[in-house]
Design a protein around this motif. Structure first.
Motif, PDB file in Angstrom:
ATOM      1  N   LEU A 135     -21.209  -6.758 -39.402  1.00 52.20           N
ATOM      2  CA  LEU A 135     -21.492  -7.221 -38.050  1.00 52.20           C
ATOM      3  C   LEU A 135     -20.650  -6.480 -37.013  1.00 52.20           C
ATOM      4  CD1 LEU A 135     -21.794 -11.092 -38.587  1.00 52.20           C
ATOM      5  CD2 LEU A 135     -23.631  -9.464 -38.128  1.00 52.20           C
ATOM      6  N   SER A 136     -19.385  -6.240 -37.336  1.00 55.67           N
ATOM      7  CA  SER A 136     -18.512  -5.542 -36.392  1.00 55.67           C
ATOM      8  C   SER A 136     -18.964  -4.104 -36.182  1.00 55.67           C
ATOM      9  CB  SER A 136     -17.064  -5.562 -36.906  1.00 55.67           C
ATOM     10  OG  SER A 136     -16.604  -6.891 -37.051  1.00 55.67           O
ATOM     11  N   ALA A 137     -19.406  -3.451 -37.257  1.00 51.52           N
ATOM     12  CA  ALA A 137     -19.896  -2.077 -37.122  1.00 51.52           C
ATOM     13  C   ALA A 137     -21.138  -2.035 -36.239  1.00 51.52           C
ATOM     14  CB  ALA A 137     -20.199  -1.493 -38.501  1.00 51.52           C
ATOM     15  N   ILE A 138     -22.033  -2.996 -36.418  1.00 48.78           N
ATOM     16  CA  ILE A 138     -23.255  -3.029 -35.612  1.00 48.78           C
ATOM     17  C   ILE A 138     -22.937  -3.275 -34.140  1.00 48.78           C
ATOM     18  CG2 ILE A 138     -25.371  -4.324 -35.188  1.00 48.78           C
ATOM     19  CD1 ILE A 138     -25.547  -4.809 -38.209  1.00 48.78           C
ATOM     20  N   ILE A 139     -22.028  -4.182 -33.886  1.00 47.53           N
ATOM     21  CA  ILE A 139     -21.768  -4.601 -32.511  1.00 47.53           C
ATOM     22  C   ILE A 139     -20.859  -3.622 -31.767  1.00 47.53           C
ATOM     23  CG2 ILE A 139     -20.654  -6.393 -31.122  1.00 47.53           C
ATOM     24  CD1 ILE A 139     -21.698  -8.435 -33.113  1.00 47.53           C
ATOM     25  N   TYR A 140     -19.837  -3.082 -32.448  1.00 43.56           N
ATOM     26  CA  TYR A 140     -18.835  -2.294 -31.731  1.00 43.56           C
ATOM     27  C   TYR A 140     -18.922  -0.785 -31.951  1.00 43.56           C
ATOM     28  CZ  TYR A 140     -16.760  -6.816 -30.850  1.00 43.56           C
ATOM     29  OH  TYR A 140     -16.562  -8.114 -30.439  1.00 43.56           O
ATOM     30  N   SER A 148     -23.026  -7.871 -23.519  1.00 43.24           N
ATOM     31  CA  SER A 148     -22.930  -9.327 -23.606  1.00 43.24           C
ATOM     32  C   SER A 148     -22.723  -9.776 -25.048  1.00 43.24           C
ATOM     33  CB  SER A 148     -24.188  -9.978 -23.028  1.00 43.24           C
ATOM     34  OG  SER A 148     -25.347  -9.536 -23.727  1.00 43.24           O
ATOM     35  N   TRP A 149     -23.327  -9.051 -25.987  1.00 36.21           N
ATOM     36  CA  TRP A 149     -23.129  -9.365 -27.397  1.00 36.21           C
ATOM     37  C   TRP A 149     -21.680  -9.106 -27.795  1.00 36.21           C
ATOM     38  CZ3 TRP A 149     -27.765  -7.641 -30.938  1.00 36.21           C
ATOM     39  CH2 TRP A 149     -28.954  -8.182 -30.425  1.00 36.21           C
ATOM     40  N   MET A 154     -16.566 -11.174 -29.628  1.00 34.21           N
ATOM     41  CA  MET A 154     -15.152 -10.802 -29.719  1.00 34.21           C
ATOM     42  C   MET A 154     -14.234 -11.940 -30.172  1.00 34.21           C
ATOM     43  SD  MET A 154     -12.923  -8.449 -29.544  1.00 34.21           S
ATOM     44  CE  MET A 154     -13.798  -7.118 -28.721  1.00 34.21           C
ATOM     45  N   PRO A 155     -14.297 -13.145 -29.584  1.00 35.38           N
ATOM     46  CA  PRO A 155     -13.396 -14.212 -30.056  1.00 35.38           C
ATOM     47  C   PRO A 155     -13.602 -14.539 -31.534  1.00 35.38           C
ATOM     48  CG  PRO A 155     -14.382 -14.790 -27.947  1.00 35.38           C
ATOM     49  CD  PRO A 155     -15.116 -13.587 -28.442  1.00 35.38           C
ATOM     50  N   LEU A 268     -13.945  -5.007 -22.740  1.00 36.86           N
ATOM     51  CA  LEU A 268     -14.217  -6.165 -23.573  1.00 36.86           C
ATOM     52  C   LEU A 268     -13.434  -6.074 -24.879  1.00 36.86           C
ATOM     53  CD1 LEU A 268     -18.071  -6.462 -23.040  1.00 36.86           C
ATOM     54  CD2 LEU A 268     -16.297  -7.883 -22.033  1.00 36.86           C
ATOM     55  N   ASP A 269     -13.403  -4.867 -25.465  1.00 38.54           N
ATOM     56  CA  ASP A 269     -12.698  -4.682 -26.723  1.00 38.54           C
ATOM     57  C   ASP A 269     -11.209  -4.887 -26.557  1.00 38.54           C
ATOM     58  OD1 ASP A 269     -15.096  -4.120 -27.819  1.00 38.54           O
ATOM     59  OD2 ASP A 269     -14.864  -1.941 -27.733  1.00 38.54           O
ATOM     60  N   ASP A 270     -10.653  -4.597 -25.376  1.00 32.43           N
ATOM     61  CA  ASP A 270      -9.220  -4.695 -25.176  1.00 32.43           C
ATOM     62  C   ASP A 270      -8.718  -6.130 -25.269  1.00 32.43           C
ATOM     63  OD1 ASP A 270      -8.756  -2.013 -24.822  1.00 32.43           O
ATOM     64  OD2 ASP A 270      -9.242  -2.079 -22.690  1.00 32.43           O
TER      65      ASP A 270
END
Length: 273
Positions: A135-140, A148-149, A154-155, A268-270
């Motif tokens: 999921l993290s690879a797909i999203i980030y 928005s995703w 992120m949390p 957002l990632d920060d």
């Protein structure tokens, strides 16, 4: 970085505890147990603790704090994402091989699989970890993922990552205790038990140090906008020694007219790092 000396102490403590734990687990299987092999016997089983501690736990811990190393703050954020993902993928591969070693040993010795709470929780952690990676690879890592995703996930990404790290350490301690109970007779205090108990304490110390580093707000990687602004205002001077003024600058930027920058993916990632 604020409290840079404190950060160095915590980082050194984590690195020392992690490396010494790896030395201890190798000493355990090579000196007290049957060594390492891939023959279906006890020596193959020994790959399980070695790969779990040196691979799954140590590499995962390194992945958790890699963004917080101030020496990497001048690196491209996307490169750091790939390093973070690569460390987690290597940890997953180590964990998968360690599970294969256990199943091979059990099948060769006619021992039932998945009979203990340690095995249940361990397999659950591995499955959840694999889902986290995908999921993290797909999203980030995919540039077309909606921002928005990323913000919404992120949390959960942070919570699951830290929770799995702490849970795997707890499961590893269960497995260490289980192995000692099956292998030793506790009429006295066998040297092996004392040795392995110290290894468990070091493992806990490593986990505490990693979680401490990863939860300090003042040690977060600054946003790319902050780094760029600081570098510009400093006239290209060496900005690896970033002090309290960096956090002040970050507050000014976030309070000012940079709303368009804050909406970008890196911002957002920060929130994580």
């Amino acid at each position: 970085m604020e409290n840079f000396r404190h950060f160095l102490v915590a980082l050194f403590a984590a690195a020392a505890a992690g490396f010494v734990t790896i030395i201890f687990v190798l000493r355990w299987v090579l000196h007290y147990r049957e060594g390492l092999a891939w023959d279906g016997g006890p020596a193959e089983f020994n790959w399980h603790p070695v790969l779990m501690l040196s691979g799954f736990i140590f590499l995962n811990g390194a992945a958790i704090i890699v963004f917080r190393l101030p020496w990497t703050w001048q690196c491209n954020k996307l490169i750091m994402k790939f390093i973070h993902a690569g460390l987690n993928l290597a940890a997953f591969i180590c964990a998968t091989i360690s599970f294969v070693a256990v199943f091979d040993f059990h099948n060769a010795a006619n021992i039932p699989n998945m009979y203990s709470l340690h095995s249940w929780l361990g397999l659950a952690a591995l499955i959840l970890f694999s889902l986290q990676i995908v999921l993290s690879a797909i999203i980030y890592l995919i540039p077309f993922t909606p921002l928005s995703w990323r913000a919404a996930f992120m949390p959960l990404h942070v919570f699951v990552g830290r929770s799995l790290f702490g849970s795997v350490i707890a499961v590893a301690l269960m497995g260490i205790t289980e192995k000692l109970i099956f292998s030793l007779k506790y009429k006295d205090s066998p040297p092996e038990a004392v040795f392995v108990n110290i290894m468990g304490v070091l493992l806990v110390a490593f986990g505490v140090a990693i979680l401490w580093i990863s939860t300090r707000t003042s040690w977060k990687r600054p946003s790319d906008q902050v780094l760029h602004t600081l570098n510009t205002s400093a006239g290209g001077e060496d900005n690896t020694k970033v002090g309290p003024s960096l956090s002040q600058l970050s507050d000014e930027i976030e309070a000012g007219g940079h709303a368009d920058v804050r909406r970008r993916g890196n911002k957002l990632d920060d929130q994580t790092n």
